[in-house]
Design an enzyme around this catalytic site. Sequence first.
Site, PDB file in Angstrom:
ATOM      1  N   LYS A  30      -9.964 -10.302 -16.863  1.00  0.00           N
ATOM      2  CA  LYS A  30     -10.274 -10.714 -18.232  1.00  0.00           C
ATOM      3  C   LYS A  30      -9.848 -12.155 -18.510  1.00  0.00           C
ATOM      4  O   LYS A  30     -10.610 -12.934 -19.089  1.00  0.00           O
ATOM      5  CB  LYS A  30      -9.561  -9.752 -19.187  1.00  0.00           C
ATOM      6  CG  LYS A  30     -10.161  -9.658 -20.550  1.00  0.00           C
ATOM      7  CD  LYS A  30     -11.567  -9.140 -20.479  1.00  0.00           C
ATOM      8  CE  LYS A  30     -11.952  -8.144 -21.491  1.00  0.00           C
ATOM      9  NZ  LYS A  30     -13.135  -7.383 -21.122  1.00  0.00           N
ATOM     10  N   ASP A  70     -17.340 -10.141 -21.534  1.00  0.00           N
ATOM     11  CA  ASP A  70     -17.847 -10.070 -20.156  1.00  0.00           C
ATOM     12  C   ASP A  70     -19.366 -10.256 -20.106  1.00  0.00           C
ATOM     13  O   ASP A  70     -19.878 -11.072 -19.347  1.00  0.00           O
ATOM     14  CB  ASP A  70     -17.502  -8.714 -19.506  1.00  0.00           C
ATOM     15  CG  ASP A  70     -16.039  -8.361 -19.675  1.00  0.00           C
ATOM     16  OD1 ASP A  70     -15.251  -9.259 -19.979  1.00  0.00           O
ATOM     17  OD2 ASP A  70     -15.694  -7.174 -19.501  1.00  0.00           O
ATOM     18  N   GLY A 113       0.844  -1.196   0.000  1.00  0.00           N
ATOM     19  CA  GLY A 113       0.000   0.000   0.000  1.00  0.00           C
ATOM     20  C   GLY A 113       0.870   1.234   0.000  1.00  0.00           C
ATOM     21  O   GLY A 113       2.060   1.158   0.322  1.00  0.00           O
ATOM     22  N   CYS A 142       5.363  -6.192   1.387  1.00  0.00           N
ATOM     23  CA  CYS A 142       5.719  -4.769   1.342  1.00  0.00           C
ATOM     24  C   CYS A 142       5.117  -4.057   2.549  1.00  0.00           C
ATOM     25  O   CYS A 142       5.505  -4.305   3.678  1.00  0.00           O
ATOM     26  CB  CYS A 142       5.280  -4.178   0.009  1.00  0.00           C
ATOM     27  SG  CYS A 142       6.072  -2.610  -0.338  1.00  0.00           S
ATOM     28  N   TYR A 143       4.121  -3.167   2.351  1.00  0.00           N
ATOM     29  CA  TYR A 143       3.495  -2.506   3.505  1.00  0.00           C
ATOM     30  C   TYR A 143       2.941  -3.545   4.479  1.00  0.00           C
ATOM     31  O   TYR A 143       3.069  -3.413   5.698  1.00  0.00           O
ATOM     32  CB  TYR A 143       2.371  -1.583   3.009  1.00  0.00           C
ATOM     33  CG  TYR A 143       1.560  -0.951   4.117  1.00  0.00           C
ATOM     34  CD1 TYR A 143       1.946   0.259   4.684  1.00  0.00           C
ATOM     35  CD2 TYR A 143       0.407  -1.568   4.597  1.00  0.00           C
ATOM     36  CE1 TYR A 143       1.216   0.836   5.709  1.00  0.00           C
ATOM     37  CE2 TYR A 143      -0.340  -1.000   5.617  1.00  0.00           C
ATOM     38  CZ  TYR A 143       0.066   0.200   6.167  1.00  0.00           C
ATOM     39  OH  TYR A 143      -0.666   0.765   7.175  1.00  0.00           O
ATOM     40  N   HIS A 154       7.708  -7.892  -3.978  1.00  0.00           N
ATOM     41  CA  HIS A 154       6.374  -8.258  -4.486  1.00  0.00           C
ATOM     42  C   HIS A 154       6.419  -9.570  -5.267  1.00  0.00           C
ATOM     43  O   HIS A 154       6.740  -9.564  -6.456  1.00  0.00           O
ATOM     44  CB  HIS A 154       5.845  -7.151  -5.403  1.00  0.00           C
ATOM     45  CG  HIS A 154       5.537  -5.886  -4.686  1.00  0.00           C
ATOM     46  ND1 HIS A 154       4.328  -5.644  -4.084  1.00  0.00           N
ATOM     47  CD2 HIS A 154       6.304  -4.798  -4.433  1.00  0.00           C
ATOM     48  CE1 HIS A 154       4.344  -4.465  -3.506  1.00  0.00           C
ATOM     49  NE2 HIS A 154       5.540  -3.920  -3.704  1.00  0.00           N
ATOM     50  N   GLU A 210       3.921 -11.088  -6.307  1.00  0.00           N
ATOM     51  CA  GLU A 210       2.747 -11.155  -7.180  1.00  0.00           C
ATOM     52  C   GLU A 210       2.986 -10.546  -8.562  1.00  0.00           C
ATOM     53  O   GLU A 210       2.167 -10.705  -9.453  1.00  0.00           O
ATOM     54  CB  GLU A 210       1.542 -10.481  -6.505  1.00  0.00           C
ATOM     55  CG  GLU A 210       1.615  -8.958  -6.375  1.00  0.00           C
ATOM     56  CD  GLU A 210       2.372  -8.478  -5.141  1.00  0.00           C
ATOM     57  OE1 GLU A 210       3.239  -9.224  -4.634  1.00  0.00           O
ATOM     58  OE2 GLU A 210       2.121  -7.349  -4.701  1.00  0.00           O
TER      59      GLU A 210
END
Length: 599
Positions: free
Chosen positions: A369, A223, A52, A79-80, A166, A168
């Site tokens: 997506k 979608d 964050g 991280c945060y 990170h 991710e």
Amino acid sequence: MQNGIAVLDFGGQYAHLIANRVRRLRVYSEVFRPDVDATAVNGYSGLILSGGPASVYDPDQPAFNRAHLKTGLPVLGLCYGHQLVCRELGGEVARGDIREYGSAELRIQSTTGLFAGMESSQVVWMSHGDVVGRLPEGFEVLGATEDCATAAVGDARRNVYGLQFHPEVAHTARGMDILDNFLNICKAPRTWTMANYVETATKEIQERVGRKRVFLLVSGGVDSSVAFALFNRAIGPERVLGLHINNGFMRKGESAEVSDALTSEGFENLIVEDATQAFLLSTEGVVEPEEKRLAVGRAFLEVKDRVLARMELDSDGWLLGQGTLYPDTIESGGTEHAAVIKTHHNRVDAVEELIARGLVIEPLAHLYKDEVRELGIALGLPPHLIWRQPFPGPGLSVRCLCSRGDGADTPQAEAEEAARDIAVRAGLGLRLLPLKSVGVQGDFRTYAHPAVVWGEANWEVLEDVSTRVTNAVSAINRVVYLLAPSALPELKLKRAFLTQSRLDLLRAVDALAMAALEREGLSKTVSQMPTVLLPLTSDGVAETVVLRPVETPDFMTARFSALPFDFVRKLAREILDVGGVEAVFYDVTHKPPGTVEWE
Ligand code: XMP
């Protein structure tokens, strides 16, 4: 949904990606506010605390419910989140002497646990100023970088871990393996598959809808088509009604194609309404992009109400179904700590009001997506519906830039001067364009001038110039390259609004560009290629076109596509031959700093 990983979102740019990555590893994951009641995550196998923008010492840091650290669940702070976990458990966080952004080398102490099966040296992605200084009791250092001695820490007895980097993001080479190891530590069941999701979503839809029915706006994009198929499966076609509205901002022949494609799949509960005139009327004279988006979003609901009334359907008995995805929500400023980049058509005020009254159902709202496409496959939809390039709800309306032509958008001479210096060093000419487009920089919306460059160049040079110019000159958020003609005409802004003739011109150019991509076999390389019409002219009549091909897995960030030069030059000449266009540009801006669409 039970037994997955709960992600607590502290507002980091990549918070939403964590859940997506975990689901890719076949474990269910959902994003929660950090102050959510601990009972909300009952039954989950583990918690991940996201990064964050705040510092753990900021007075206005996001509220965190400390009870989450007392549940005994395995915890991974990133991280945060890592700093917060360490501080909450008795450690100390301090401002780092050196800030680390981008790539770093992580040296791992032990290739077990979180780092099982890995080499002792790893490339990881950092973005931080603060660092954990003193560790909480029971914690040990698991890995360090040159500038961060506490890059990976943990207490294996309590199963609490923290990573300063990170895992991710794609740039952390073994990031997915680290997350995979954490899922093993959590003993999280690997049961998340799209086939299972279909079952879970079906039950959720049935419970939510109860005895009501669902009225769904179907644009024909992936979608809404997937949402339509899912509702049909969950509550049966007799309780679902799809409405395709031709808003006049569709591609050439698209409305007919959409209804043919869905009816040939056996969906008989779809009606098509031609509302071209209503949409033109509601956007008449509108110039400002957000105003245009709101007008289009509201018009959708007005047409929907008109159709309901005409069909004498009691609106109280219906929920409004939407195929909203996660990025639509976050870019519309719909998560607590996120800024409004642009308001998507399914997030305008009138829809928000319906949501607040519990009248909207969005079964895809946690998906991205790539996941929606997988869901479409699991539901048995044909490839041509699943692999269509995304097309925004407001369609060509946000690709047809408008202007009162009153010179209010005159760019500043100093900004142009500074940018030109950068371009000239690369052997290119540069001018600022006298209009503005939307961008996203530092997680915020920008509305600034594009620069056009021209001269001999390759994509690397253009990428470099584009990045330098947008980094150095805050009045510029986008750079385009002149493809045709060979010399830049003396372009001026003209008075122009959303009219049938301008939309028809853009439709013709878009059809030509799409056909060319298809012919060259480039439709799958390019994730999306908007064509944009700019009211820039030298003779007061002809206009300017921009090609905006991008490549992106999730549309949150994107690279401009480096298509073969011969191909784009030929396409530009063909566009000039359409008539009514006097210059063709190629957008060489990544996202950030530009967005995919210009408005
Ligand atoms: P931006 O321009 O924000 O676009 O980089 C990211 C993706 O979102 C699409 N987009 C929309 N889709 N309703 C939609 O359904 C909208 O209002 C909307 N605005 C942008 C855009 O086409 C791209 O795929």
